[in-house]
Write a protein that holds these residues in place. Structure first.
Motif, PDB file in Angstrom:
ATOM      1  N   ASP A 207       8.494   6.420 133.106  1.00  0.00           N
ATOM      2  CA  ASP A 207       7.617   5.436 132.472  1.00  0.00           C
ATOM      3  C   ASP A 207       8.364   4.126 132.431  1.00  0.00           C
ATOM      4  O   ASP A 207       9.489   4.067 131.940  1.00  0.00           O
ATOM      5  CB  ASP A 207       7.235   5.905 131.057  1.00  0.00           C
ATOM      6  CG  ASP A 207       6.102   5.066 130.482  1.00  0.00           C
ATOM      7  OD1 ASP A 207       5.327   4.494 131.273  1.00  0.00           O
ATOM      8  OD2 ASP A 207       6.011   4.985 129.246  1.00  0.00           O
ATOM      9  N   ASP A 291      -0.951  17.397 130.536  1.00  0.00           N
ATOM     10  CA  ASP A 291      -1.650  16.183 130.095  1.00  0.00           C
ATOM     11  C   ASP A 291      -1.181  15.770 128.704  1.00  0.00           C
ATOM     12  O   ASP A 291      -0.974  14.596 128.439  1.00  0.00           O
ATOM     13  CB  ASP A 291      -3.171  16.410 130.063  1.00  0.00           C
ATOM     14  CG  ASP A 291      -3.780  16.311 131.438  1.00  0.00           C
ATOM     15  OD1 ASP A 291      -3.720  15.218 132.007  1.00  0.00           O
ATOM     16  OD2 ASP A 291      -4.291  17.327 131.932  1.00  0.00           O
ATOM     17  N   ASP A 292      -1.037  16.781 127.824  1.00  0.00           N
ATOM     18  CA  ASP A 292      -0.557  16.483 126.478  1.00  0.00           C
ATOM     19  C   ASP A 292       0.849  15.902 126.538  1.00  0.00           C
ATOM     20  O   ASP A 292       1.177  14.965 125.829  1.00  0.00           O
ATOM     21  CB  ASP A 292      -0.550  17.754 125.618  1.00  0.00           C
ATOM     22  CG  ASP A 292      -1.940  18.367 125.519  1.00  0.00           C
ATOM     23  OD1 ASP A 292      -2.905  17.585 125.463  1.00  0.00           O
ATOM     24  OD2 ASP A 292      -2.053  19.600 125.508  1.00  0.00           O
ATOM     25  N   THR A 295       0.625  12.373 127.824  1.00  0.00           N
ATOM     26  CA  THR A 295       0.087  11.451 126.825  1.00  0.00           C
ATOM     27  C   THR A 295       1.104  11.192 125.734  1.00  0.00           C
ATOM     28  O   THR A 295       1.330  10.057 125.327  1.00  0.00           O
ATOM     29  CB  THR A 295      -1.187  12.053 126.210  1.00  0.00           C
ATOM     30  OG1 THR A 295      -2.003  12.525 127.265  1.00  0.00           O
ATOM     31  CG2 THR A 295      -1.939  11.022 125.416  1.00  0.00           C
ATOM     32  N   THR A 296       1.764  12.254 125.278  1.00  0.00           N
ATOM     33  CA  THR A 296       2.740  12.103 124.215  1.00  0.00           C
ATOM     34  C   THR A 296       3.912  11.233 124.664  1.00  0.00           C
ATOM     35  O   THR A 296       4.351  10.338 123.955  1.00  0.00           O
ATOM     36  CB  THR A 296       3.278  13.485 123.789  1.00  0.00           C
ATOM     37  OG1 THR A 296       2.167  14.354 123.610  1.00  0.00           O
ATOM     38  CG2 THR A 296       4.086  13.392 122.515  1.00  0.00           C
ATOM     39  N   THR A 298       4.296   9.171 127.449  1.00  0.00           N
ATOM     40  CA  THR A 298       4.131   7.833 128.008  1.00  0.00           C
ATOM     41  C   THR A 298       3.229   6.976 127.145  1.00  0.00           C
ATOM     42  O   THR A 298       3.026   5.812 127.439  1.00  0.00           O
ATOM     43  CB  THR A 298       3.527   7.882 129.425  1.00  0.00           C
ATOM     44  OG1 THR A 298       2.203   8.405 129.334  1.00  0.00           O
ATOM     45  CG2 THR A 298       4.345   8.759 130.343  1.00  0.00           C
ATOM     46  N   ALA A 300       0.253   6.901 126.980  1.00  0.00           N
ATOM     47  CA  ALA A 300      -0.966   6.462 127.664  1.00  0.00           C
ATOM     48  C   ALA A 300      -2.173   6.994 126.921  1.00  0.00           C
ATOM     49  O   ALA A 300      -2.115   8.044 126.294  1.00  0.00           O
ATOM     50  CB  ALA A 300      -0.971   6.976 129.105  1.00  0.00           C
ATOM     51  N   ALA A 301      -3.271   6.252 126.977  1.00  0.00           N
ATOM     52  CA  ALA A 301      -4.492   6.721 126.325  1.00  0.00           C
ATOM     53  C   ALA A 301      -4.998   7.955 127.051  1.00  0.00           C
ATOM     54  O   ALA A 301      -4.994   8.003 128.272  1.00  0.00           O
ATOM     55  CB  ALA A 301      -5.547   5.628 126.344  1.00  0.00           C
ATOM     56  N   ALA A 302      -5.410   8.978 126.282  1.00  0.00           N
ATOM     57  CA  ALA A 302      -5.860  10.221 126.900  1.00  0.00           C
ATOM     58  C   ALA A 302      -7.221  10.019 127.561  1.00  0.00           C
ATOM     59  O   ALA A 302      -7.968   9.145 127.167  1.00  0.00           O
ATOM     60  CB  ALA A 302      -5.957  11.324 125.857  1.00  0.00           C
TER      61      ALA A 302
END
Ligand SMILES: Nc1ncnc2c1ncn2[C@@H]1O[C@H](COP(=O)(O)OP(=O)(O)OP(=O)(O)O)[C@@H](O)[C@H]1O
Ligand SMILES: [Mg+2]
Lengths: 302, 247
Positions: A207, A291-292, A295-296, A298, A300-302
């Motif tokens: 990231d 995905d979790d 998201t956690t 980086t 980033a919006a899920a």
């Protein structure tokens, strides 16, 4: 270690794209570099495949320095870039023959190798059509075939399945699986967590040019917590009552409870609810996905 | 050697398949010649046989079209991943440019033959000896080679095919400001100065003198211009191509 980088740094003007990347990849393994758009995945691959020079730090491929001995590095690697590198106005067969000749196959050997690859990537039917008329999936397959004309020790795949339909994607994954069995080291980037989960021995999450996670898919999933149980009720009032009974967090008519994923735990939760006369409509268990993790890590919006 | 030959083969094949390119580099010069001979030729009374006068100019005009297409072909390649693929392979990727330049020279040879053939049909009767023909074609060859390396270098740095084609327009414009289509003596004095001192004029004058059998008044100027351009353009293209790997 077939890939070894130390403090790899790359800037474009003010923009620091990679800041001190340290990576080690063991020969014969599959590494997936994961990261949102602009994380620096392509830049990393371009440096490792001698197309771009780092500003600081060093990178070695099979012991050869990418800046000082690019020719030696090129003898070891093969690159399938983010955008298909094929000649639109040549046929698939001509593209492959060209690469075979550039890889110094004799004319007859080049023809044999071309036919083999067309066969292997299920391209014989379109082999004599110009690439311009190919679909995205065909083009991508040809692109990969072109990277395999001479068997590389290390193959770079920059987003190999972006834009492919599920069938083409599976075909691509199978092809990668075959290569791994042949002992080729794979260094791939992807936006698809499922792809990393399925193919990679090790996942590195990038990231903003920094490594934010490094490990196996399972280790990364465990790092963001265990499984949970989602219980959906007919109404929000029911959900509120259930929340008092079993804890967790509510979101509208749904209550999520931390869980170890076992049947015993599920049984106990349902027992508690039914005893109190609150009946959920639906129950689902949710294991953390990459995905979790993504998201956690980086943000980033899920 | 196999690498260079393979990439030359590639460029030639790509040229042949690009209809726009074939039209631009071969059909267009022939049409231009018909235009000059039949439309403007009648009005030019300062020369004896206009078709004899104009052929060298058209041949040089051809090189402009050829050069412009080379810049576009190179820019197109650089913009795609193809050159990256070549550069990541254990070969001299620079041979990509050699391939394009060779194809450019080949296209030009075809265009030149087409123009000369069409000119013969339009009444072109040059009194040149075979030796003069060889010299004239040799000079054109060096000029085309030099121009192609120059435009290949331009194609490497051009950010897009569109900006590469701009360079071609410039190359196409130069012959109009020379003695290609009308004698310099018919131009206003200030334009005459420009026209007499630009590189295209000596090349045209020399080719014309050789083909019409008149004495070559510009001496070594044309070969010197062309050779000099080649000596500069080739290393420049090499340098520009190598430089992209520093980014
Ligand atoms: N040649 C270049 N000049 C200037 N900036 C660049 C250049 N190449 C990349 N960048 C910048 O570097 C950053 C990282 O780009 P990179 O292509 O490595 O990201 P990525 O992880 O591959 O993203 P994506 O998922 O979109 O392919 C981006 O901000 C990009 O704008
Ligand atoms: Mg990328």
């Amino acid at each position: 270690m077939i890939v070894e980088t130390a403090g790899l740094t790359k800037r474009y003007g003010e923009n620091t794209v990679l800041s001190g990347l340290d990576l080690k990849v063991a020969e014969g393994s599959v590494l997936a570099l994961l990261g949102p758009n602009g994380a620096g995945k392509t830049t990393t691959i371009r440096i490792l495949s001698t197309l771009t020079r780092p500003d600081e730090g060093s990178a070695r491929i099979a012991g050869f320095d990418v800046v000082r001995s690019p020719a030696a590095v090129r003898g070891v690697i093969s690159l399938t870039g983010q955008y298909a590198a094929v000649d639109e106005e040549q046929t698939g067969r001509e593209n492959l023959l060209m690469i075979a000749r550039l890889r110094r196959f004799r004319r007859s050997a080049a023809r044999v190798r071309t036919s083999e690859l067309l066969e292997r990537f299920q391209l014989p039917d379109v082999a004599d059509r110009r690439v311009r008329t190919y679909s995205g999936g065909l083009r991508r397959r040809l692109d990969l075939a072109m990277s395999l004309v001479a068997r590389p020790r290390l193959l770079f795949l920059d987003e190999p399945t972006t834009g492919l339909d599920p069938v083409s994607r599976t075909t691509m994954w199978d092809a990668v699986g075959d290569l791994v069995r042949e002992g080729v080291t794979i260094f791939l980037t992807t936006q698809y967590l499922e792809e990393a989960d399925r193919l990679a021995d090790r996942i590195v999450v990038l990231d903003n040019g920094n490594v934010v996670a490094d490990g196996t898919a399972d280790a990364l999933k465990n790092s963001v917590g265990g499984a949970r149980l989602d219980l959906t009720f007919p109404s929000c009032e029911d959900a509120a009552r259930a929340h008092v009974l079993v804890g967790g967090v509510t979101d509208g008519p749904t209550v999520s409870v931390p869980s170890d994923g076992s049947a015993t735990h599920l049984h106990r939760v349902l027992d508690d609810l039914l005893t109190a006369g609150v009946r959920p409509d639906r129950v689902s268990t949710h294991r953390p996905t990459l995905d979790d993790v993504f998201t956690t890590l980086t943000g980033a919006a899920a | 050697m196999t690498v260079t030959l393979t990439l030359v083969g590639r460029s030639v094949r790509l040229s042949r398949r690009n209809l726009d390119l074939v039209i631009m580099s071969i059909v267009l010069p022939v049409m231009m010649m018909a235009l000059f001979v039949y439309v403007f030729g009648g009005a030019v009374t300062a020369v004896e046989s206009y078709v004899n006068y104009v052929v060298p100019g058209i041949l040089v005009l051809c090189t402009g079209y050829g050069a412009s297409s080379t810049a576009m072909a190179v820019a197109d390649d650089m913009g795609r991943g193809v050159v990256d693929r070549f550069r990541s392979m254990p070969i001299s990727a620079f041979a990509v440019l050699t391939g394009h330049v060779t194809a450019s020279v080949a296209r030009n040879a075809v265009a030149t033959s087409a123009v000369v053939f069409a000119a013969l049909l339009m009444g072109f009767r040059p009194p040149a000896s075979p030796v003069a023909w060889v010299l004239a074609m040799g000079l054109l060859l060096i000029y085309v080679l030099a121009l192609s390396w120059l435009t290949a270098g331009f194609g490497v740095v051009a950010r897009s095919v569109e900006s590469a084609s701009m360079f071609g327009f410039f190359m196409l414009f130069l012959p109009y400001l020379s003695s290609a289509f009308v004698p310099v003596s018919t131009m206003p004095p200030w334009l005459r100065v420009v026209s007499e001192h630009q590189p295209v004029t000596p090349v045209i004058e020399t080719v014309r003198a050789l083909l019409t059998g008149s004495p070559v008044t510009s001496g070594w100027l044309a070969p010197a211009w062309s050779g000099g351009l080649l000596v500069v353009a080739f290393p420049l293209a090499v340098w520009l191509f190598r430089r992209i790997s520093q980014r």
